[in-house]
Design a protein around this motif. Structure first.
Motif, mmCIF file in Angstrom:
data_model
loop_
_atom_site.group_PDB
_atom_site.id
_atom_site.type_symbol
_atom_site.label_atom_id
_atom_site.label_comp_id
_atom_site.label_asym_id
_atom_site.label_seq_id
_atom_site.Cartn_x
_atom_site.Cartn_y
_atom_site.Cartn_z
ATOM 1 N N PHE B 30 0.853 -1.190 0.000
ATOM 2 C CA PHE B 30 0.000 0.000 0.000
ATOM 3 C C PHE B 30 0.894 1.247 0.000
ATOM 4 C CE2 PHE B 30 -2.468 -3.093 2.795
ATOM 5 C CZ PHE B 30 -3.232 -3.580 1.738
ATOM 6 N N ALA B 31 2.149 1.058 -0.429
ATOM 7 C CA ALA B 31 3.143 2.129 -0.306
ATOM 8 C C ALA B 31 3.096 3.122 -1.463
ATOM 9 C CB ALA B 31 4.543 1.531 -0.199
ATOM 10 N N GLY B 32 2.934 2.644 -2.676
ATOM 11 C CA GLY B 32 3.018 3.517 -3.839
ATOM 12 C C GLY B 32 1.816 4.436 -3.960
ATOM 13 N N GLY B 33 1.788 5.177 -5.054
ATOM 14 C CA GLY B 33 0.635 6.009 -5.359
ATOM 15 C C GLY B 33 0.215 5.740 -6.790
ATOM 16 N N LEU B 34 0.233 4.453 -7.143
ATOM 17 C CA LEU B 34 -0.016 4.101 -8.540
ATOM 18 C C LEU B 34 -1.508 3.935 -8.813
ATOM 19 C CD1 LEU B 34 2.716 1.336 -9.132
ATOM 20 C CD2 LEU B 34 2.913 3.811 -9.381
ATOM 21 N N PRO B 35 -1.988 4.493 -9.924
ATOM 22 C CA PRO B 35 -3.335 4.149 -10.383
ATOM 23 C C PRO B 35 -3.383 2.652 -10.719
ATOM 24 C CG PRO B 35 -2.479 6.058 -11.576
ATOM 25 C CD PRO B 35 -1.326 5.463 -10.802
ATOM 26 N N TYR B 290 -12.176 2.284 -7.478
ATOM 27 C CA TYR B 290 -11.465 2.798 -6.305
ATOM 28 C C TYR B 290 -12.409 2.909 -5.109
ATOM 29 C CZ TYR B 290 -7.564 4.130 -9.411
ATOM 30 O OH TYR B 290 -6.522 4.136 -10.308
ATOM 31 N N GLY B 291 -13.690 3.213 -5.370
ATOM 32 C CA GLY B 291 -14.659 3.310 -4.278
ATOM 33 C C GLY B 291 -14.812 1.967 -3.573
ATOM 34 N N ALA B 292 -14.879 0.896 -4.347
ATOM 35 C CA ALA B 292 -15.005 -0.445 -3.758
ATOM 36 C C ALA B 292 -13.737 -0.792 -2.976
ATOM 37 C CB ALA B 292 -15.256 -1.479 -4.863
ATOM 38 N N GLN B 293 -12.589 -0.386 -3.513
ATOM 39 C CA GLN B 293 -11.330 -0.681 -2.822
ATOM 40 C C GLN B 293 -11.201 0.147 -1.545
ATOM 41 O OE1 GLN B 293 -9.269 -1.802 -7.098
ATOM 42 N NE2 GLN B 293 -8.338 -0.163 -5.934
ATOM 43 N N ARG B 294 -11.643 1.370 -1.601
ATOM 44 C CA ARG B 294 -11.651 2.225 -0.407
ATOM 45 C C ARG B 294 -12.551 1.624 0.656
ATOM 46 N NH1 ARG B 294 -15.640 4.403 2.785
ATOM 47 N NH2 ARG B 294 -15.147 6.500 3.543
ATOM 48 N N GLU B 313 -11.384 8.662 6.676
ATOM 49 C CA GLU B 313 -12.267 7.909 5.783
ATOM 50 C C GLU B 313 -12.526 8.771 4.554
ATOM 51 O OE1 GLU B 313 -15.586 5.870 7.565
ATOM 52 O OE2 GLU B 313 -14.601 5.855 9.530
ATOM 53 N N PRO B 314 -11.627 8.721 3.581
ATOM 54 C CA PRO B 314 -11.699 9.651 2.447
ATOM 55 C C PRO B 314 -12.932 9.432 1.579
ATOM 56 C CG PRO B 314 -10.004 7.992 2.089
ATOM 57 C CD PRO B 314 -10.467 7.812 3.486
ATOM 58 N N GLU B 315 -13.427 10.509 1.044
ATOM 59 C CA GLU B 315 -14.590 10.457 0.146
ATOM 60 C C GLU B 315 -14.170 10.305 -1.313
ATOM 61 O OE1 GLU B 315 -16.707 14.088 1.114
ATOM 62 O OE2 GLU B 315 -17.936 12.991 2.570
ATOM 63 N N GLY B 316 -12.869 10.189 -1.539
ATOM 64 C CA GLY B 316 -12.387 10.063 -2.916
ATOM 65 C C GLY B 316 -10.883 9.927 -2.920
ATOM 66 N N GLY B 317 -10.311 9.935 -4.126
ATOM 67 C CA GLY B 317 -8.858 9.915 -4.251
ATOM 68 C C GLY B 317 -8.257 8.529 -4.159
ATOM 69 N N MET B 318 -7.065 8.450 -3.570
ATOM 70 C CA MET B 318 -6.294 7.214 -3.612
ATOM 71 C C MET B 318 -5.673 6.828 -2.279
ATOM 72 S SD MET B 318 -4.522 7.902 -7.406
ATOM 73 C CE MET B 318 -3.014 7.120 -6.901
ATOM 74 N N PHE B 319 -5.841 7.703 -1.240
ATOM 75 C CA PHE B 319 -5.079 7.499 -0.009
ATOM 76 C C PHE B 319 -5.924 7.625 1.255
ATOM 77 C CE2 PHE B 319 -2.203 9.453 -3.157
ATOM 78 C CZ PHE B 319 -1.325 8.397 -3.317
ATOM 79 N N LEU B 320 -5.468 6.929 2.261
ATOM 80 C CA LEU B 320 -6.049 6.953 3.599
ATOM 81 C C LEU B 320 -4.877 7.120 4.565
ATOM 82 C CD1 LEU B 320 -8.659 4.254 4.572
ATOM 83 C CD2 LEU B 320 -6.742 4.754 6.070
ATOM 84 N N ARG B 360 0.796 6.429 5.566
ATOM 85 C CA ARG B 360 -0.143 6.545 4.455
ATOM 86 C C ARG B 360 -0.403 5.180 3.834
ATOM 87 N NH1 ARG B 360 1.437 9.269 -1.270
ATOM 88 N NH2 ARG B 360 2.082 7.113 -1.598
ATOM 89 N N LEU B 361 -1.682 4.918 3.562
ATOM 90 C CA LEU B 361 -2.077 3.688 2.876
ATOM 91 C C LEU B 361 -2.700 4.040 1.529
ATOM 92 C CD1 LEU B 361 -3.818 1.817 5.845
ATOM 93 C CD2 LEU B 361 -1.543 1.337 4.893
ATOM 94 N N ASN B 362 -2.239 3.389 0.487
ATOM 95 C CA ASN B 362 -2.819 3.576 -0.847
ATOM 96 C C ASN B 362 -3.807 2.448 -1.129
ATOM 97 O OD1 ASN B 362 -2.362 2.279 -3.823
ATOM 98 N ND2 ASN B 362 -2.658 4.479 -3.929
ATOM 99 N N PHE B 363 -4.999 2.830 -1.627
ATOM 100 C CA PHE B 363 -5.981 1.780 -1.941
ATOM 101 C C PHE B 363 -6.297 1.678 -3.438
ATOM 102 C CE2 PHE B 363 -8.379 5.529 -0.307
ATOM 103 C CZ PHE B 363 -9.082 5.876 -1.447
ATOM 104 N N SER B 364 -5.642 2.503 -4.276
ATOM 105 C CA SER B 364 -6.029 2.486 -5.697
ATOM 106 C C SER B 364 -5.430 1.326 -6.475
ATOM 107 C CB SER B 364 -5.615 3.810 -6.370
ATOM 108 O OG SER B 364 -4.213 3.968 -6.345
ATOM 109 N N ASN B 365 -4.350 0.751 -5.956
ATOM 110 C CA ASN B 365 -3.584 -0.190 -6.770
ATOM 111 C C ASN B 365 -3.770 -1.660 -6.381
ATOM 112 O OD1 ASN B 365 -1.696 -0.625 -8.916
ATOM 113 N ND2 ASN B 365 -0.073 -0.910 -7.409
ATOM 114 N N SER B 366 -4.679 -1.958 -5.418
ATOM 115 C CA SER B 366 -4.847 -3.349 -4.969
ATOM 116 C C SER B 366 -6.319 -3.751 -5.030
ATOM 117 C CB SER B 366 -4.366 -3.507 -3.522
ATOM 118 O OG SER B 366 -3.060 -3.021 -3.372
ATOM 119 N N SER B 367 -6.566 -5.019 -5.279
ATOM 120 C CA SER B 367 -7.937 -5.540 -5.307
ATOM 121 C C SER B 367 -8.493 -5.584 -3.886
ATOM 122 C CB SER B 367 -7.936 -6.950 -5.896
ATOM 123 O OG SER B 367 -7.262 -7.818 -5.001
ATOM 124 N N PRO B 368 -9.832 -5.601 -3.734
ATOM 125 C CA PRO B 368 -10.426 -5.716 -2.390
ATOM 126 C C PRO B 368 -9.900 -6.936 -1.632
ATOM 127 C CG PRO B 368 -12.117 -5.125 -3.992
ATOM 128 C CD PRO B 368 -10.864 -5.389 -4.774
#
Lengths: 388, 388
Positions: B30-35, B290-294, B313-320, B360-368
């Protein structure tokens, strides 16, 4: 608003402004520095783009490493080996055109108030780029054999950087001979001044003896810049820095800060193009084209220019440089020439002072027929202007 | 060698260094910031590239204008109009990713020793980029409603720039509410501090009410940055600056000096992609993913993290963003987590001081599924580390 002061002393690129004036289709323009579009391998780039997306898929569109696409860095290192320059791919950093390499050089090597030695005349893109960082410019004259080495020895003592274009220099077309290359290498080693050698035209020699970059003679560390703009396509914006780790490391950090990395997509397309095509044959065809255009320009100048106008006869590259009799303004000539629908670049932006008796002619972007016609118009203009 | 001093105080990007460690395939990162690569329109980009080269031919591979491809600038201006922001294509400068826009902001707007207000925590790419130019950083805390406006009012008085990511901030995931946006706009107008609003994630809202950029509420001139990296592809490196002429003009000069222009080839491909495809449907699919992954990440945190660990608890984007109990080191946790094959970014590089109790945790780049597994591992690790 409280904007930064540093941009106040940076000129907007004179050439890019001039190009807006000279873009009308009825003007014969020797003003730009554009490669000939007929030399761009459009179909081969299309094939390479299709292959890259088919084979690498989403990876070609993802973020990638700051240093650049490893196989492309390997290709560059291999090509240097053929010139007797032994470097590893780890010594190569891919840049967004070699203009970006200048920005990274400035960030990593030039302090505010630090001394930078420039050729006189010098490449205006480097003057503009370095000016952002507020150095103290010192110039050394060019002679027909290359930089004046006595003047360089004097200037380099306490300088951080000597920026040079030793082969088919922009704007002068001058090439350093072998003796000058050796001396420059020695002076750098003696003084601790860092040579930043820009070599975008090195592969475009039409005549005379091939000479390797000064880097090949150097015992001290130096920075060597390269570009694919003149041999494949400028629109891909792909260049590189080759430098030892102690210089490259801060440049890599500066690159991260500047744009994270150069597009992986275009790097992969270029690499694929280089793999699938005979780039030496391609470059030979560019040399043949520009060589013929250069010959047409030199012949037309002989025929049409008044004797008092001096000019260089470059052995390669894209530019030829003219010097007017003392006190004659090239800027004024420029406006008269525009009335006759022919354009060039007045020399002023290639100096850090206000010298105005020189001008640059580009021969890479016009056919021999247009060159003959344009130089004839300019010759007529010169005769009138000089009162002959 | 006499290298420049300025790079000595610039950190190499911590994240890009961390990514080298966390790239092993058995690590859940969850380290990167990759789409997410599945969101890249590979086939559509391939079609666009083929069309561009077929239709524009060599022009697509030639040098082009510094400002950028006019139809792409028009597209961006048109899209702003839909958000109630009236700008002309002349107010848009295309950049080599929005990271380059930060470099141009620094060159044109930040003096050495000039005061720059940053959010705390703040985007590390901006901290790194601005640091090259030696500003005096001042930070203002983020609250759940956005920047602390009282602190901002205090800090902005004599500052040159306030750099903010008001929507789904990197790293915190925090979004400024409407009241905060209005107040920020007012404070900028009162103080003459220039707002530099970075909005790479603005289109990636999963829940809650859409809010336009602060720019929409602003009466004073401001700079707005945008990016195609999160909605089309980061590998194309295409972003932009939207700013009034008095700010944009020195930035255009800085851009000329920095890389002449962004590749015309990729600009044309992107524009063609935008013309030939329904980009809103495409962005909706990214939002859904990304919403499902978040949601998966928030749920897994609720289940697996000890109560003392706070999180946004972000409402959008890629990070928590997670905050440990006071005095607990996120760096130490990072090394323990690596042993369990799960990675994140410790918070330290997002501060200009040495704060070390956040990550920081990235949620955009991993499956649920991977998110559930990775957060379970991290939860286990946290329980042990906190002695629960």
């Amino acid at each position: 608003m409280r904007l930064a002061q540093r941009m106040e002393s940076v000129p907007r690129s004179y050439i890019r402004e001039i190009l807006k004036v000279t873009a009308q289709p009825d003007i014969i323009s020797f003003a730009g520095g554009l490669p000939h579009p007929a030399s761009f391998p459009v179909d081969a780039v299309a094939s390479a783009a299709a292959s890259v997306l088919e084979e690498a898929g989403p990876e070609a569109l993802q973020y990638t490493t700051t240093e650049g696409f490893p196989p492309l860095r390997q290709w560059i290192a291999d090509r240097y080996k053929r010139q007797g320059i032994n470097v590893s791919p780890d010594d190569i950093l891919i840049t967004t055109g070699s203009q970006q390499a200048l920005d990274l050089v400035a960030k990593a090597c030039i302090d505010r108030g630090g001394k930078v030695v420039m050729e006189r005349p010098g490449y205006l893109g480097a003057i503009q780029c370095f000016a952002v960082f507020g150095p103290d410019f010192v110039t050394v004259p060019l002679t027909p054999r290359g930089v004046d080495t006595d003047a360089l020895r004097q200037a380099a003592g306490d300088a951080q950087v000597f920026y040079a274009v030793p082969s088919f220099q922009n704007p002068s077309g001058i090439t350093y001979d072998e003796q000058t290359r050796r001396e420059v290498a020695d002076i750098m080693a003696e003084t601790g001044c860092l040579l930043v050698e820009d070599n975008p035209y090195g592969e475009l020699r039409f005549m005379g003896q091939h000479l390797p970059p000064v880097r090949a003679y150097a015992s001290a560390p130096s920075v060597l810049l390269g570009s694919f703009s003149k041999v494949v396509s400028p629109g891909l914006r792909l260049g590189w820095v080759c430098a030892p780790q102690e210089v490259l490391n801060p440049m890599i950090t500066a690159k991260q800060a500047s744009d994270l990395h150069t597009p992986g997509f275009t790097q992969r397309i270029l690499h694929r193009y280089l793999m699938d095509n005979d780039v030496d044959t391609h470059i030979a065809s560019i040399r043949a084209r520009y060589g013929a255009q250069r010959d047409a320009m030199v012949q037309a100048i002989r025929q049409h220019f008044p004797e008092e106008v001096a000019y260089t006869e470059p052995e390669g590259g894209m530019f030829l440089w003219c010097t007017l009799p003392e006190g004659i303004s090239a800027e004024a000539l420029f406006h008269k020439a525009l009335e006759r629908k022919v354009a060039f670049v007045p020399g002023r932006p290639f100096y850090v002072d206000e010298t105005d008796d020189t001008f640059r002619l580009n021969f890479s972007n016009s056919s021999p027929e247009l060159i003959e016609e344009g130089i004839a118009r300019l010759g007529q203009c010169l005769r009138e202007y000089l009162g002959r």
